[in-house]
Design a protein around this motif. Structure first.
Motif: not given
Length: 189
Positions: A15-36
């Motif tokens: 888990k990487f925590i950049p010290g700022r908001v990553v997603m305002e709402d919800g989450t996003a899951n990328f399981t392969d390079a095409d989705l990314a």
């Protein structure tokens, strides 16, 4: 910019925590390079050797690696990629991104007669389960309720975690069965 890292129960995910908001709402899951391709940051992370998954939570990014890659080599590369993304002020998503935050590929239609039950299940998941799971670098998304069975999709660090079955059965299933008697079982999707 200082980026903190935390281990997760899944040894393949950090888990990487950049010290700022990553997603305002919800989450996003990328399981392969095409989705990314929908996210410049996820695309850059997938370009690193050994990265097999990227997950965005409210204030963290979980990165999953393959079994052949060592964190001692990959972690500095991930830190550099995340740092470069945030210092460049690039957007998190491309302008034509169609990712549905916090959803999985398969969703079931709930029986309208079960509306009160499904509302209770969703409320418990949102207030008691998801915050705890997010601390471990993942998310659990409700997929449906049918004939007493709750279907959930595990994302981020939870996906492929050795303790995920125990989390589902001993934790979530027991909690839901206690508060919602109509629940007889929890199954992963």
């Amino acid at each position: 910019m200082f980026i903190q890292t935390e281990p997760t129960p899944n040894p393949a995910t950090l888990k990487f925590i950049p010290g700022r908001v990553v997603m305002e709402d919800g989450t996003a899951n990328f399981t392969d390079a095409d989705l990314a391709r929908q996210s410049p940051l996820a695309e850059a992370l997938f370009a690193l050797p050994g990265v097999t998954g990227v997950f965005y939570g409210g204030d963290f990014i979980s990165v999953t690696k393959d079994d052949d890659t060592d964190w001692t080599e990959l972690k500095p590369q991930v830190l550099g990629t995340v740092m470069q993304h945030y210092t460049s002020e690039a957007p998190l998503f491309t302008s034509n991104a169609t990712i549905a935050a916090g959803t999985a590929d398969v969703a079931m239609d709930d029986d309208p007669a079960d509306a009160q039950v499904t509302d209770a299940i969703k409320e418990l998941l949102d207030t008691r389960v998801r915050p705890v799971v997010a601390q471990d670098g993942g998310d659990i998304v409700y997929q449906g309720f049918k004939e007493g069975i709750v279907y959930l999709h595990m994302q981020g660090a939870c996906s492929g975690c050795p303790s995920s079955t125990m989390t589902l059965k001993n934790g979530i299933e027991n909690l839901l069965r206690y508060y919602v008697p109509e629940v007889v079982e929890v199954r992963p999707v």
